[in-house]
Write a protein that holds these residues in place. Structure first.
Motif, PDB file in Angstrom:
ATOM      1  N   ALA A 128      39.207  30.190  -0.682  1.00 28.10           N
ATOM      2  CA  ALA A 128      39.106  31.526  -1.271  1.00 28.10           C
ATOM      3  C   ALA A 128      40.319  32.378  -0.943  1.00 28.10           C
ATOM      4  O   ALA A 128      40.486  33.470  -1.492  1.00 28.10           O
ATOM      5  CB  ALA A 128      37.838  32.214  -0.780  1.00 28.10           C
ATOM      6  N   GLU A 173      28.382  28.519  -1.470  1.00 29.66           N
ATOM      7  CA  GLU A 173      29.053  29.562  -0.721  1.00 29.66           C
ATOM      8  C   GLU A 173      30.084  28.939   0.201  1.00 29.66           C
ATOM      9  O   GLU A 173      29.742  28.103   1.055  1.00 29.66           O
ATOM     10  CB  GLU A 173      28.018  30.349   0.096  1.00 29.66           C
ATOM     11  N   LEU A 174      31.314  29.325   0.028  1.00 29.45           N
ATOM     12  CA  LEU A 174      32.360  28.778   0.887  1.00 29.45           C
ATOM     13  C   LEU A 174      32.134  29.212   2.326  1.00 29.45           C
ATOM     14  O   LEU A 174      31.722  30.338   2.593  1.00 29.45           O
ATOM     15  CB  LEU A 174      33.729  29.263   0.421  1.00 29.45           C
ATOM     16  N   GLY A 175      32.407  28.329   3.237  1.00 33.00           N
ATOM     17  CA  GLY A 175      32.259  28.643   4.645  1.00 33.00           C
ATOM     18  C   GLY A 175      30.830  28.512   5.147  1.00 33.00           C
ATOM     19  O   GLY A 175      30.594  28.563   6.356  1.00 33.00           O
ATOM     20  N   THR A 203      32.198  34.580   2.284  1.00 29.57           N
ATOM     21  CA  THR A 203      32.248  33.122   2.493  1.00 29.57           C
ATOM     22  C   THR A 203      31.673  32.779   3.848  1.00 29.57           C
ATOM     23  O   THR A 203      32.397  32.639   4.823  1.00 29.57           O
ATOM     24  CB  THR A 203      33.693  32.617   2.418  1.00 29.57           C
ATOM     25  N   GLU A 231      36.320  27.988   3.655  1.00 27.82           N
ATOM     26  CA  GLU A 231      36.567  29.253   2.975  1.00 27.82           C
ATOM     27  C   GLU A 231      38.052  29.483   2.751  1.00 27.82           C
ATOM     28  O   GLU A 231      38.435  30.458   2.088  1.00 27.82           O
ATOM     29  CB  GLU A 231      35.969  30.400   3.789  1.00 27.82           C
TER      30      GLU A 231
END
Lengths: 181, 260
Positions: free
Chosen positions: B196, B100-102, A155, B193
């Motif tokens: 997640a 995409e996380l973050g 991430t 993020e």
């Protein structure tokens, strides 16, 4: 019978009345225009659905008794890419030495596999060599070396060393990610 | 009586001239009147023509990453507007790319004056989550959708009293001239993020070893960004803003807008 004078007053009154009505109409027509303002607006929206697929990992350990070495790899059998880190624990009478391509130490006891591990891919092998800490160590005795690994989703970080490993997981004990091999 | 009649009536010659004088007078009046009407008509059409070419056409365009997304411009008559309505974030990801996380994505929001009169503008931004059916998820914090505000120390000012977890309203403090674009209100977008980290893990012993399966609790949720840009005329601006936007604003001598 009305006198001409009287008829004239009536006409004047009618005229004034008509004028007043006209003025009122004109004024009335002007009022909405005066109280309205030029305005406009525009909007747009957008978004994305999060596709946080499963991450499934399988540790693979092999102990080489000839060289007292554990060979460790982690395979990602899930659908999402992840980062992996590993550390091992042993009794104080044993010293552990790590080596392996792609693995690096961060000074916190963990060894990080730098590259993201894509679905279906395994990490490179991390070799953990077990040596007696001193000459007094009884190497014929049983010993136990435990390997722990952790994974986190990719991430934002480009390498495992930059990933957010310390953030606490917030869904309770069922999300604890340590797994003893 | 006879003496009186003898002295007051006009002579026959004078009696003959009187209708002529009255006729001439009437003709002059009629001509004058007609001329006046003609002048009035000419003046009327002239003003109408002038008004038609100078009619204020207010317009606004929401701009994302330098490209106009949605527009609403008045055409000048009959309540007809030129409008386009686009989608935000449409080009945030490349073909086949997943969110995409973050990761920090470019999200530069601004406003362009696409009309032909000066205006004051404001932007209302909403951030929220929905499930797969589009139902709003109020248990997910909108702050996890990090829209990074910029230029909020002067160029844009937030109406803090109107702020909610989902909504933020910013006012541009300067007059936005024709064809001008504001400085950006945002520059990036990052979906935290932390989403997640909300996971469920299962462990299964197999012949190959222990299989660890991580399932993300927020898989399948959707984040949404909404932006609405409003414009109002600068003439009589304080009253116009109160009337149109329902807020009290002060306009300085230099045209600067301040809330309250």
């Amino acid at each position: 019978m009305r006198l001409p004078f009287e008829r004239g007053r009536a006409q004047v009154g009618l005229t004034v009345g008509a004028a007043a009505v006209a003025v009122a109409l004109v004024a009335g027509a002007a009022v909405p225009a005066a109280s309205a303002y030029f305005t406009t607006y525009v909007d747009a929206q957008g978004g994305y659905t999060l596709e946080l697929k499963e991450v499934t990992t399988i540790p693979d350990e092999d102990f080489d008794r000839e060289y007292w070495t554990k060979h460790v790899t982690i395979k990602n059998t899930g659908e999402a890419t992840c980062f992996v880190r590993v550390r091992a624990f042993a009794g104080s009478q044993y010293a552990l030495t790590y080596s392996g391509d792609g693995w690096s130490e961060a000074g916190d006891g963990w060894y990080y596999y730098a590259d993201p591990v894509a679905p279906g891919v395994s990490t490179g092998t991390l070799d953990i060599v077990i040596k007696a800490a001193s000459e007094e160590t009884d190497t014929s005795a049983d010993f136990n070396v435990s390997v722990v690994y952790e994974t986190v989703p990719v991430t934002g970080a480009s390498t495992a060393l930059e990933a957010d490993w310390d953030a606490p997981l917030d869904s309770g004990s069922d999300v604890y990610i340590n797994e003893e091999a | 009586m006879a003496k009186h009649l003898k002295t007051t009536p006009p002579s026959g010659k004078k009696r003959a001239r009187l209708p002529l004088v009255l006729f001439v007078l009437a003709a002059v009046l009629l001509l004058t009147s007609a001329l006046g009407s003609a002048q009035a008509a000419l003046t009327y059409f002239s003003e109408e023509y002038d008004a038609a070419i100078a009619l204020p056409d207010i317009g606004i365009t929401l701009v994302e990453n330098g490209t106009g997304v949605s527009t609403r411009d008045y055409t000048g008559s009959d309540d007809v507007w030129t409008t386009t309505h686009g989608e935000l974030l449409a080009n945030m990801l490349a073909e086949g790319e997943s969110l995409e996380l973050g990761h920090t994505y470019d999200e530069v929001l601004a406003v362009t004056n696409s009309g032909n009169i000066d205006e004051y503008v404001r932007v209302k931004v909403y951030r929220y989550w929905t499930d797969a059916d589009g139902q709003k998820l109020t248990n997910l914090d909108p702050a996890l959708i990090d829209l990074h505000w910029v230029n909020t120390d002067g160029a844009w000012v937030e109406d803090v009293s109107a702020r909610t977890s989902e909504r933020s309203i910013f006012y541009y403090t300067s007059v936005l001239g024709v064809d001008e674009t504001t400085v950006p209100l945002t520059d990036t977008l990052t979906v935290s993020e932390a989403l997640a980290r909300k996971v469920t893990r299962t462990f299964e012993k197999t012949a190959e070893g222990t299989v660890v399966t991580t399932t993300y609790d927020y898989d399948g949720v959707k984040f949404v960004i909404e932006a609405e840009a409003d414009a109002v005329q600068t003439h009589n601006a304080e009253d116009a803003i109160t009337s149109a936007w329902g807020v009290t604003a002060s306009i300085g001598s230099d045209g600067s807008l301040s809330l309250g």
